[in-house]
Design an enzyme around this catalytic site. Structure first.
Site, PDB file in Angstrom:
ATOM      1  N   HIS A 169       9.750  73.187  73.025  1.00  0.00           N
ATOM      2  CA  HIS A 169      10.204  73.126  74.421  1.00  0.00           C
ATOM      3  C   HIS A 169      11.516  72.346  74.517  1.00  0.00           C
ATOM      4  O   HIS A 169      12.390  72.689  75.325  1.00  0.00           O
ATOM      5  CB  HIS A 169       9.126  72.465  75.286  1.00  0.00           C
ATOM      6  CG  HIS A 169       9.363  72.586  76.751  1.00  0.00           C
ATOM      7  ND1 HIS A 169       9.788  71.534  77.537  1.00  0.00           N
ATOM      8  CD2 HIS A 169       9.225  73.647  77.600  1.00  0.00           C
ATOM      9  CE1 HIS A 169       9.898  71.932  78.787  1.00  0.00           C
ATOM     10  NE2 HIS A 169       9.567  73.203  78.860  1.00  0.00           N
ATOM     11  N   CYS A 170      11.680  71.333  73.683  1.00  0.00           N
ATOM     12  CA  CYS A 170      12.878  70.493  73.729  1.00  0.00           C
ATOM     13  C   CYS A 170      14.156  71.249  73.378  1.00  0.00           C
ATOM     14  O   CYS A 170      15.246  70.847  73.789  1.00  0.00           O
ATOM     15  CB  CYS A 170      12.739  69.316  72.756  1.00  0.00           C
ATOM     16  SG  CYS A 170      11.389  68.195  73.102  1.00  0.00           S
ATOM     17  N   VAL A 171      14.047  72.312  72.594  1.00  0.00           N
ATOM     18  CA  VAL A 171      15.253  73.005  72.100  1.00  0.00           C
ATOM     19  C   VAL A 171      15.470  74.355  72.776  1.00  0.00           C
ATOM     20  O   VAL A 171      16.301  75.139  72.331  1.00  0.00           O
ATOM     21  CB  VAL A 171      15.212  73.174  70.567  1.00  0.00           C
ATOM     22  CG1 VAL A 171      15.155  71.818  69.877  1.00  0.00           C
ATOM     23  CG2 VAL A 171      14.039  74.047  70.124  1.00  0.00           C
TER      24      VAL A 171
END
Length: 370
Positions: free
Chosen positions: A361-363
């Site tokens: 989700h972070c990338v």
């Protein structure tokens, strides 16, 4: 649990560069002006594409860059089987990105980047329900000037320009991973990330709440205390708690024997959510997703983030991770399959990315269909 205490901690040594201050003042308030009509939708809506960023800094990823690039390419190729993926890459590394990602991923060399955390640097897209689309920038400042970010500070505006949508800056400093939205007026976030003088000096919680609601088209924020100073993000909410739907949320829970700061915080988040209501007054059904045993996962890195909750929803699939605790991996897959019965569950080995304290989700950053 003894590991995972300093998520993304090693990234802080790369240095910090103040950037984008002048840019941030040019269109302040644009997001607020449109807030009555536009709203950030839930992440399970149909996407036009996924945006990602290609890391190429040996200063940030000392001794780890090749493995992290391989993980980013794996995530991009997997998502590209379900929806278009656009990868922003510096001109000097665009050829490498194209080679590793393959022909299914579009690589742009016209939007330069410092790092790979597109969730935090990219624009937050909003829809109005009538075919309109715009985008908001959250004034990314390197998680409180902890990392160089001169190029990343401009990514949101440049992507919005590439897509041709109206763009404005929010009246606060933050990151996309610091805010979760249900698409129906309710947000959740940690005070440790946003009510923090390294992002928003001089602003009260009430003022930050107003700015968040203006930017996201929401009317309520559920606040968690979070964890200050033990990872570069100051404890982003998307590693622990996620909205499933209005009135439904998911919290990754630690083992009963885990006593570190993040485990205590996860239990508090679950308690707060279980006692909260949505913007419309509906009681929130908080569900649990069991996290892995850090003594059984593959990685021995102290900064490793083993978050099943940091999954990404794309068209027709849930892109999640596995960490080597086979029992917990299988249970997480089963939970996600039950929660998203109409989507394919993809579990990937992203251990190299996890040593930087981030996940899938972070990338990634979704661009919803208008």
């Amino acid at each position: 649990m003894t590991r995972g205490m300093n998520r993304r901690g090693f990234l802080a040594v790369a240095g910090a560069t103040a950037a984008g201050a002048a840019l941030a003042t040019t269109v302040q308030g644009t997001a607020r002006a449109a807030a009555g009509a536009f709203r950030v939708p839930a992440e399970d809506v149909r996407h036009t594409r996924t945006w990602m960023a290609w890391p190429d800094s040996t200063a940030i990823w000392a001794g780890k860059l090749g493995g992290v690039q391989a993980d980013i390419a794996l995530i991009a190729r997997t998502i590209a089987t379900y929806e278009p993926v656009v990868m922003c890459a510096n001109s000097g590394s665009a050829a490498t990105a194209r080679s590793m990602c393959g022909p299914s991923v579009t690589v742009l060399s016209s939007i330069p980047v410092d790092d790979c955390w597109m969730r935090d640097t990219g624009p937050v897209f909003r829809t109005d329900g009538y075919g309109g689309l715009d985008a908001v920038g959250l004034n990314f400042n390197g998680w409180g000037n902890k990392q160089t970010h001169a190029r990343d500070a401009l990514v949101a505006e440049r992507i919005a320009a590439w897509t041709g949508v109206p763009f404005g800056y929010a009246d606060l400093v933050g990151e996309g991973g610091a805010v979760e939205q249900d698409g129906a007026g309710t947000l959740m976030a940690t005070r440790s990330s946003l009510v923090n003088r390294n992002r928003n000096p001089g602003m009260s919680e009430s003022q930050i709440t107003t700015a968040m609601c203006d930017a996201y088209g929401a009317s309520k924020v559920i606040w968690f205390d979070g964890v200050v100073g033990q990872d570069i993000t100051d404890d982003h909410v998307d590693a622990t708690s996620r909205f499933l739907a209005p009135g439904e949320a998911l919290v990754q829970m630690p083992l009963a024997t885990d006593t570190d700061a993040f485990s205590r915080d996860a239990r508090r988040q679950y308690g707060v959510l279980s006692a909260s209501t949505t913007a419309t007054g509906r009681a929130i059904d908080a569900m649990q997703l069991q996290g892995p045993d850090y003594n059984k996962i593959r990685s021995t890195n102290r900064n490793f983030l083993a978050s099943y909750a940091n999954y990404y929803l794309c068209n027709g699939a849930v892109i999640s991770a596995h960490f080597g605790d086979t029992q917990a991996d299988a249970a997480a897959r089963a939970t996600l399959a039950r929660l998203y019965p109409d989507r394919v569950i993809e579990q990937l080995n992203i251990d190299r990315l996890g040593t930087g304290g981030g996940g899938i989700h972070c990338v990634t950053q979704q661009q919803p269909v208008a």
